[in-house]
Design an enzyme around this catalytic site. Structure first.
Site, PDB file in Angstrom:
ATOM      1  N   SER A 240      27.746   2.010 -19.986  1.00  0.00           N
ATOM      2  CA  SER A 240      26.379   1.711 -19.537  1.00  0.00           C
ATOM      3  C   SER A 240      26.010   0.289 -19.958  1.00  0.00           C
ATOM      4  O   SER A 240      26.260  -0.126 -21.091  1.00  0.00           O
ATOM      5  CB  SER A 240      25.392   2.741 -20.091  1.00  0.00           C
ATOM      6  OG  SER A 240      25.496   2.819 -21.485  1.00  0.00           O
ATOM      7  N   GLY A 242      22.803  -0.872 -19.495  1.00  0.00           N
ATOM      8  CA  GLY A 242      21.336  -0.889 -19.482  1.00  0.00           C
ATOM      9  C   GLY A 242      20.814  -1.236 -18.096  1.00  0.00           C
ATOM     10  O   GLY A 242      21.302  -0.719 -17.087  1.00  0.00           O
ATOM     11  N   GLY A 245      23.132  -1.896 -15.046  1.00  0.00           N
ATOM     12  CA  GLY A 245      23.913  -0.880 -14.342  1.00  0.00           C
ATOM     13  C   GLY A 245      25.047  -0.340 -15.182  1.00  0.00           C
ATOM     14  O   GLY A 245      24.882  -0.070 -16.365  1.00  0.00           O
ATOM     15  N   GLY A 271      20.780   7.049 -21.646  1.00  0.00           N
ATOM     16  CA  GLY A 271      22.215   7.319 -21.783  1.00  0.00           C
ATOM     17  C   GLY A 271      22.509   8.808 -21.647  1.00  0.00           C
ATOM     18  O   GLY A 271      23.508   9.203 -21.034  1.00  0.00           O
ATOM     19  N   ASP A 272      21.643   9.640 -22.216  1.00  0.00           N
ATOM     20  CA  ASP A 272      21.859  11.091 -22.118  1.00  0.00           C
ATOM     21  C   ASP A 272      21.788  11.537 -20.652  1.00  0.00           C
ATOM     22  O   ASP A 272      22.577  12.380 -20.214  1.00  0.00           O
ATOM     23  CB  ASP A 272      20.794  11.851 -22.928  1.00  0.00           C
ATOM     24  CG  ASP A 272      20.848  11.501 -24.413  1.00  0.00           C
ATOM     25  OD1 ASP A 272      21.882  10.970 -24.860  1.00  0.00           O
ATOM     26  OD2 ASP A 272      19.850  11.752 -25.112  1.00  0.00           O
TER      27      ASP A 272
END
Ligand SMILES: O=P(O)(O)OC[C@H]1O[C@](O)(CO)[C@@H](O)[C@@H]1O
Length: 328
Positions: A240, A242, A245, A271-272
């Site tokens: 990831s 942020g 993308g 993120g989860d």
């Protein structure tokens, strides 16, 4: 064969107290715009999104008995099976400063529930037995989040080996140094049977820590991600980035995809949601990059509100349609 189920295993959950601020000035007094408390911790955030997608999911791991009401309420409200073992003491509270001016969050994560060595040993034994009784071959198990005080990567390694021996697919979403140690140990044949890892989702900083060098552009990220997977038998990776993308890689290729522009209420749980959406798609038999694109759409939907979970499915589908993955 029954459809695979997901078990998230969170050994260091948290009550997330999100404080909304218009701006953040270190050393100054701030008047908060509002406050919200949610059941959190990496696997619990993943479970919330999976449940919102209509999937059976069990949140497993450890929880302090003293303040578990917020978790019981969240599990009941969201339709998450409660597989958390209760331990004496209180679950930590993590502070999240959601700052409107910046459009992001500043996290202050506490160490977590500290247990004596004998209590930790007993808790590991009980959790292992619970998972043995519940997890069937083909189920997916996510080792999620940080470790509580007094434990180390060995705890994750023992759990991963135990679950892999039951035929589970192993997913790891834990931070830098522990992730590196865990991947190295699980792929080391001198330590026991090699445990293949189905999926990991480091962010750029975590990947940089793992490969011990800066990764200034997407090409460098893709090279590092692919090399890491090859070295440790990881089948799929989504890195990831942020707001920029994600970069994805598997044995077939590597891709990048830009994140859709949305109004951010909090970045906590992004993120989860990325992990949850990607896993839901992988468990349906999809592959990268499509599975990762669906995960990115879940993350973009998640960050528009502070409460965990997702908006209606239509909104997620529309976000997914705006994301293009291109080969690198
Ligand atoms: O286990 P860690 O790495 O401290 O992260 C815990 C934090 O991560 C989150 O799950 C968000 O990803 C929060 O709910 C929680 O406060």
């Amino acid at each position: 064969m029954n459809a695979p189920r997901l078990f998230t295993i969170t050994l260091n959950p948290a009550i997330d107290q999100t404080v909304r601020l218009d701006r953040l000035l270190p050393g100054e007094v701030h008047r908060a715009l509002g406050e919200q408390t949610e059941a959190g911790g990496k696997g619990i955030g993943v479970a919330a999104v999976l449940a919102a997608l209509g999937r059976p999911v069990t949140a497993s791991g450890w929880l302090g008995t003293d303040n578990d009401a917020v978790f019981r309420a969240a599990f009941a409200e969201r339709g998450i099976a409660d597989g958390m073992l209760r331990l004496p003491g209180a679950t930590r509270t993590n502070i999240k400063l959601a700052v409107a001016e910046r459009g992001d969050s500043t996290d202050i994560n506490l160490p977590g529930l500290a247990l004596a060595p004998e209590a930790l040993q007993a808790a590991e034994q009980q959790l292992g037995e619970r998972l043995d009784a519940a997890v069937a071959p083909g189920d997916w198990c996510e080792l999620a989040g940080s470790l509580p005080p007094g434990t180390d990567a060995g705890l994750w390694e023992r759990l991963a080996r135990r679950l892999a021996a039951r035929g589970a697919q192993i997913v790891i979403d834990t931070g830098g140094a522990v992730l590196g140690t865990l991947l190295a140990r699980l792929s080391d044949p001198t330590r026991g049977p090699v445990v293949p890892v189905a999926f990991i989702k480091p962010n750029r900083a975590e990947l940089e820590e793992l490969v011990a060098r800066p990764l200034p552009d997407t090409l460098a990220v893709a090279d590092a991600a692919q090399a890491l997977c090859r070295a440790h038998g990881v089948r799929q990776i989504v890195v990831s980035l942020g707001g920029q993308g994600a970069v994805m890689a598997d044995g077939q290729g590597r891709w990048q995809a830009a994140a859709p522009a949305v109004t951010v209420a909090t970045t906590v749980g992004a993120g989860d949601a990325l992990v949850a959406g990607t896993l839901a798609a992988l468990m349906d038999g999809q592959t990268l990059p499509g599975a990762g694109v669906f995960g990115m759409a879940c993350a973009a939907a998640r960050i528009q509100r502070i409460a965990p979970g997702l908006p209606p499915r239509q909104e997620v589908t529309e976000l997914a349609a705006r994301i293009r993955a291109t080969p690198i």
